[in-house]
Design an enzyme around this catalytic site. Structure first.
Site, PDB file in Angstrom:
ATOM      1  N   ARG A  50       0.905  -1.280  -0.030  1.00 18.66           N
ATOM      2  CA  ARG A  50      -0.004   0.080  -0.001  1.00 18.66           C
ATOM      3  C   ARG A  50       0.723   1.186  -0.030  1.00 18.66           C
ATOM      4  O   ARG A  50       0.263   2.445   0.215  1.00 18.66           O
ATOM      5  CB  ARG A  50      -0.957   0.162   1.245  1.00 18.66           C
ATOM      6  N   ASP A  66      -2.278 -12.714  -0.962  1.00 18.10           N
ATOM      7  CA  ASP A  66      -2.962 -11.713  -1.716  1.00 18.10           C
ATOM      8  C   ASP A  66      -3.436 -10.581  -0.505  1.00 18.10           C
ATOM      9  O   ASP A  66      -4.543 -10.106  -0.348  1.00 18.10           O
ATOM     10  CB  ASP A  66      -4.298 -12.017  -2.460  1.00 18.10           C
TER      11      ASP A  66
END
Length: 418
Positions: free
Chosen positions: A61, A300
């Site tokens: 992120r 993931d």
């Protein structure tokens, strides 16, 4: 940290043996290379020592969305679970579609990461699918390319991307999703969706693009890897392609292997893309990891804020998974006799390492990247104890076995359980 790990059960050359390991100047030795009487001795009796896990699919992120996760928090979470390397996905801001944009991420990795982080560059500029990224230049800095989060919609663009990747000996890491088949769906188009009035995502949205890409791989000859496989038809297509000698590998996640849509709850922790599918899809995935069609387990890992995950099954897609992956696989598959412990290590360390050209093998003179696990430690998964900023998981409250006590990265102790 120079030390001796004594009496551990160690994964070496595809088997477990009881032996001592010496860590000296960042390297691992099966026999003490010098007089080590002054070294710190760590008793690993009753414990297992694995090569560091490798997760080829995580979302760190940063840059762009550090309120969800940072490279510091994400790699700490990974280290706490025994990972020595992760591959970061490119849906960032800026997207790593040029050397300039990639360098922003690389600089943060160099400053803050506690384990190895390998960024994947995007296939298309801005992951918008309109034109290719600077793939030629980026090939000097990355191991592969992905538009994860989005499928490459046009066949011609994917073919050209494959040609450039092939010419530069890089791997295409494909998120397979045909937008024209989504029809506003947000969970699997199965019984739960029908019974609870939700819009469904059909499996064809995944497997049709897998099938398209397989034909392109046959034509181009590129190394190709399929992200987060969820549908039984995808498994069948990949199995057939591998039998035909196509250079294709695939991953799935723990949540697809242990959950099906009959277990869904109206919580954000059950919302991800692709969605948790039906019982027969889950059965096909399990058969796929057993027979080698699916050769890797990746998480993931996709953290979001609490607010973003507060809208039930209409929350943003993505769950955290890196801190629960091994204990879930060990508890639900190894302890139940579905796969061996050796197979679990293949799926989570050996196979991803080999496919992406890494070397985390516990071998004389190699970098000491390894983890120490207590497989008998039972505990309840509590998201409030995660090192990740993310808290959204379908496994909250599950009782599991397998606790990471220590992780070494190139000889440095980067995690020690309190």
């Amino acid at each position: 940290m120079d030390c001796i790990l004594k009496n551990g059960t160690v994964y070496i050359d595809d088997n477990f043996i009881k032996t001592d390991l010496t860590i000296l100047k960042g390297k691992v030795f099966l026999s003490a290379p010098i007089e080590v009487s002054s070294f710190k001795v760590i008793d690993c009796s009753g414990l297992h020592i694995f090569p560091g896990f490798v997760d080829v699919h995580v979302h760190l992120r940063e840059p762009g969305f550090s309120y969800k996760e940072t490279i510091a928090s994400g790699t700490k979470a990974a280290a706490s679970a025994g990972y020595g390397a992760v591959f970061s996905m490119p849906n960032l801001n800026p997207v790593p579609d040029s050397l300039e944009h990639l360098k922003i991420q690389q600089d943060i990795i160099k400053k803050d990461a506690v384990i190895s982080v390998y960024p994947l560059a995007s296939i298309t500029a801005g992951e918008k699918g309109e034109k290719l990224s600077d793939m030629e230049e980026l090939s000097r800095e990355v191991l592969g390319f992905s538009d994860d989060g989005r499928g490459v919609q046009t066949e011609s663009m994917m073919k050209r991307a494959m040609e450039i990747a092939k010419a530069n000996d890089k791997i295409i890491v494909a998120h397979c999703e045909d937008d024209s088949l989504l029809n506003g769906g947000y969970i699997h188009d199965g019984e739960y969706a029908k019974e609870h009035g939700h819009k469904g995502i059909c499996s064809a949205s995944e497997y049709k693009q897998v099938e398209r890409d397989i034909e392109l791989v046959k034509e181009v000859g590129v190394k190709y890897h399929v992200c987060h496989v969820s549908a039984k038809e995808s498994v069948a297509a990949i199995r057939k392609a591998r039998q035909e000698g196509v250079d294709i590998t695939a991953e799935t996640g723990p949540h697809y292997l242990v959950l099906d849509d009959s277990m869904l709850e109206e919580k954000g922790g059950f919302k991800m893309n692709p969605p948790i599918r039906a019982k027969d899809d889950r059965a096909a995935l399990i058969e796929g990891i057993k027979d080698g069609t699916i050769s890797m387990i990746a998480t993931d890992h996709a953290p979001h804020s609490a607010e973003e995950k507060s809208k039930g099954l209409k929350s943003l897609n993505g769950i955290v998974g890196i801190e629960t992956a091994f204990p879930i696989i060990y508890t639900e598959f190894v302890k139940k006799g579905i796969i061996t412990l050796e197979k679990a290590i293949e799926l989570m360390s050996v196979n991803p390492s080999k496919r992406f050209g890494l070397n985390v093998e516990i071998k004389e003179g190699n970098d000491a990247t390894l983890c120490v696990y207590d497989l008998d430690r039972e505990y309840t998964i509590n998201p409030e104890e995660f090192n990740s900023k993310g808290r959204s998981t379908p496994f909250e409250g599950w009782k599991v076995n397998g606790k990471c006590l220590m992780t070494f990265h190139k000889g440095e102790l980067v995690w020690e359980s309190k």
